[in-house]
Enzyme design. Structure first.
Site: not given
Length: 218
Positions: A67-68
């Site tokens: 996701i990040d």
């Protein structure tokens, strides 16, 4: 390699030819949001935001998508942990270890495996705060992931909550697996057999399987 300039750090983005179709839009979108992003100290540093654009796409069969970045010590290469201390990559390595029988390793890096591109949906976060830059990256994230899915056969997203509606964001008919995040509680990732399943799906698509053992560092 090619390069384009942007109005804010990193000022120059170096990229492989395979990314050419999205670069002008990327520059436009980044120039719109960069001043907001760069108010914060970031992980990774701005010079490493776009490091994965140096990767070709034509030889990739699988995208492994987080996701990040790590909230501290992001390198720009998703899941990479040079000192092998991050929980996510340690869990991924132990999953591949169970699958392949490889046990004596000192690290693991998805970026060195033939046919695989590791990716993060959002390309930065505020130092110490996961998902803190999601709002700024959203247009760019969608643009880049859609481009990747035109090249790969399988998109493997790590995070059931984060990726619950990912198919709605994609235009290409790519086979998508949404699995548990490696840092998920109750050791859910341990029971996940997605790396095995990816190779079954590739075979069904008449593509060569991924040699996941290639990612081990000794």
């Amino acid at each position: 390699m090619n390069s384009v300039t942007v109005s804010h750090a990193p000022y120059t983005i170096t990229y492989h030819d395979d990314w050419e179709p999205v670069m002008s839009q990327l520059v436009e979108f980044y120039n719109e949001v960069a001043s907001w992003l760069l108010r914060d100290e970031t992980s990774p540093i701005p010079d490493k935001f776009f490091i994965q654009l140096k990767q070709p796409l034509r030889n990739k069969r699988v995208c492994v998508c987080g996701i990040d970045p790590y909230p501290k010590d992001g390198t720009g290469v998703p899941f990479e942990s040079p000192n092998f201390t991050k929980k996510s990559i340690k869990e991924i390595a132990s999953s591949i270890s169970r699958l392949t029988g490889v046990i004596d390793y000192k690290g693991y890096n998805l970026n060195i495996i033939d046919g695989v591109i590791p990716w993060n949906y959002y390309l930065s976060c505020k130092l110490g705060e996961t998902k803190s830059h999601a709002i700024y990256w959203d247009k760019i994230s969608k643009l880049l992931l859609q481009h990747i899915t035109k090249h790969v056969s399988v998109l493997y997203c790590l995070g059931k909550t984060d990726y619950s509606n990912i198919r709605a964001k994609l235009e290409s008919p790519v086979t998508t697996i949404v699995g548990y995040h490696p840092a998920a509680r109750d050791r859910q990732f341990e029971k996940d057999r997605s790396f095995e399943i990816i190779n079954v799906l590739l075979e069904l698509d008449n593509k060569a399987p991924i040699n996941w053992a290639q990612g081990f560092i000794y």
